[in-house]
Design a protein around this motif. Structure first.
Motif, PDB file in Angstrom:
ATOM      1  N   UNK A  18       5.288   0.321   3.012  1.00  0.00           N
ATOM      2  CA  UNK A  18       4.887   0.579   2.204  1.00  0.00           C
ATOM      3  C   UNK A  18       3.651  -0.735   2.122  1.00  0.00           C
ATOM      4  N   UNK A  19       4.062  -1.515   2.296  1.00  0.00           N
ATOM      5  CA  UNK A  19       3.699  -3.295   3.138  1.00  0.00           C
ATOM      6  C   UNK A  19       3.109  -3.082   3.746  1.00  0.00           C
ATOM      7  N   UNK A  20       3.070  -1.750   4.473  1.00  0.00           N
ATOM      8  CA  UNK A  20       2.467  -1.882   6.072  1.00  0.00           C
ATOM      9  C   UNK A  20       1.076  -0.988   5.790  1.00  0.00           C
ATOM     10  N   UNK A  21       1.692  -0.365   4.608  1.00  0.00           N
ATOM     11  CA  UNK A  21       0.552   0.801   4.537  1.00  0.00           C
ATOM     12  C   UNK A  21      -0.483  -0.384   3.498  1.00  0.00           C
ATOM     13  N   UNK A  22      -0.034  -1.451   2.454  1.00  0.00           N
ATOM     14  CA  UNK A  22      -0.852  -2.043   1.563  1.00  0.00           C
ATOM     15  C   UNK A  22      -1.950  -3.478   2.792  1.00  0.00           C
ATOM     16  N   UNK A  23      -1.086  -3.652   3.780  1.00  0.00           N
ATOM     17  CA  UNK A  23      -1.947  -4.622   4.929  1.00  0.00           C
ATOM     18  C   UNK A  23      -3.539  -3.567   5.601  1.00  0.00           C
ATOM     19  N   UNK A  24      -2.975  -2.562   5.154  1.00  0.00           N
ATOM     20  CA  UNK A  24      -4.778  -1.834   6.235  1.00  0.00           C
ATOM     21  C   UNK A  24      -4.853  -1.492   5.277  1.00  0.00           C
ATOM     22  N   UNK A  25      -5.001  -1.298   3.816  1.00  0.00           N
ATOM     23  CA  UNK A  25      -5.687  -0.819   2.775  1.00  0.00           C
ATOM     24  C   UNK A  25      -7.101  -1.947   2.612  1.00  0.00           C
ATOM     25  N   UNK A  26      -8.011  -1.118   3.211  1.00  0.00           N
ATOM     26  CA  UNK A  26      -9.619  -1.838   2.828  1.00  0.00           C
ATOM     27  C   UNK A  26     -10.355  -1.191   1.020  1.00  0.00           C
TER      28      UNK A  26
END
Ligand code: HEC
Length: 206
Positions: A18-26
């Motif tokens: 989830x954290x990784x997902x957030x980091x890549x969300x633009x």
């Protein structure tokens, strides 16, 4: 590994994902958001999709959450004031009785209206005006006794006309409609609403 540690490891992996997902969300750009909004509407009657086109002022107010930097705010207000059309014949006040009807009605500019249907001002939706009308909104300040309190001077008439014509002249990110500037009310209707506020005989000033 015990079952418990397996579950914990799986949970940790899920959190990491989830954290990784957030980091890549633009987040979508302004243009992408507008494209989605525009695709959701279509022209219908007099209501055209071009109503979604923002003016420079609206864009700046949206982008700054109605709090533009002071110099930008001042520039926008100055521009709005400079474009106000004051009464062509120098007559500020019309008929307060007609003004009361305009303040009461919110019709007009809907897709089902004819282009020549006169619109209302819907002032009571946001303001108290006369004491007789007990149903009113309070997003805007009470305008009861407006003339009595402010006086009937030329300066007050000028300020009030400009505020009704284009509210942004005095408050860049105001939520009041631009009655003259946006073509909601005619010059004659604005005179009538002016009389409602500034004729000493109007119920607003009794
Ligand atoms: C959607 C709500 C809304 C509507 C409709 C609306 N107003 Fe307002 N009005 C406001 C708000 C909010 C303020 C105060 C904040 C500001 O200056 O924008 C205000 C301020 C004013 C002021 C300045 C008051 C002062 O003390 O200087 C006047 C005059 C005024 N409105 C007149 C009108 C008239 C006349 C109408 C109808 C033709 C109208 N308003 C319709 C929201 C509205």
């Amino acid at each position: 590994m015990t079952t418990k540690t397996l579950v914990l490891a799986a949970a940790a992996a899920a959190v990491a994902a989830v954290v990784a997902g957030c980091a890549t969300y633009t987040p979508p750009t302004q243009e992408e958001t507008m494209a989605v909004i525009k695709a959701s509407f279509k022209d219908r009657g007099i209501a055209k999709v071009d109503r979604l086109n923002q003016t420079e002022l609206q864009r700046i107010c949206s982008e700054t959450h109605n709090n533009p930097p002071k110099d930008v705010r001042q520039r926008l207000e100055k521009q709005a004031l400079a474009a106000v059309k004051f009464p062509t014949d120098g007559k500020w006040l019309g008929d307060y009785k007609k003004g009361e009807r305009i303040a009461q009605t919110g019709v007009g500019l809907q897709w089902s209206d004819k282009p020549d249907t006169p619109a209302g001002g819907n002032c009571y939706a946001c303001h108290q005006l006369s004491k007789a009308e007990i149903s009113f909104g309070n997003i805007g300040p009470s305008l009861y006794n407006y003339g009595k309190l402010r006086g009937y001077s030329e300066d007050i008439k000028r300020y009030t006309w400009a505020k009704i014509w284009n509210t942004h002249a005095y408050n860049a990110c105001s939520s009041m409609p631009r009655f003259g500037e946006a073509g909601i009310l005619t010059e004659e209707q604005i005179r009538d609403v002016m009389a409602l506020l500034l004729d000493p005989e109007s119920p607003v000033n009794k």
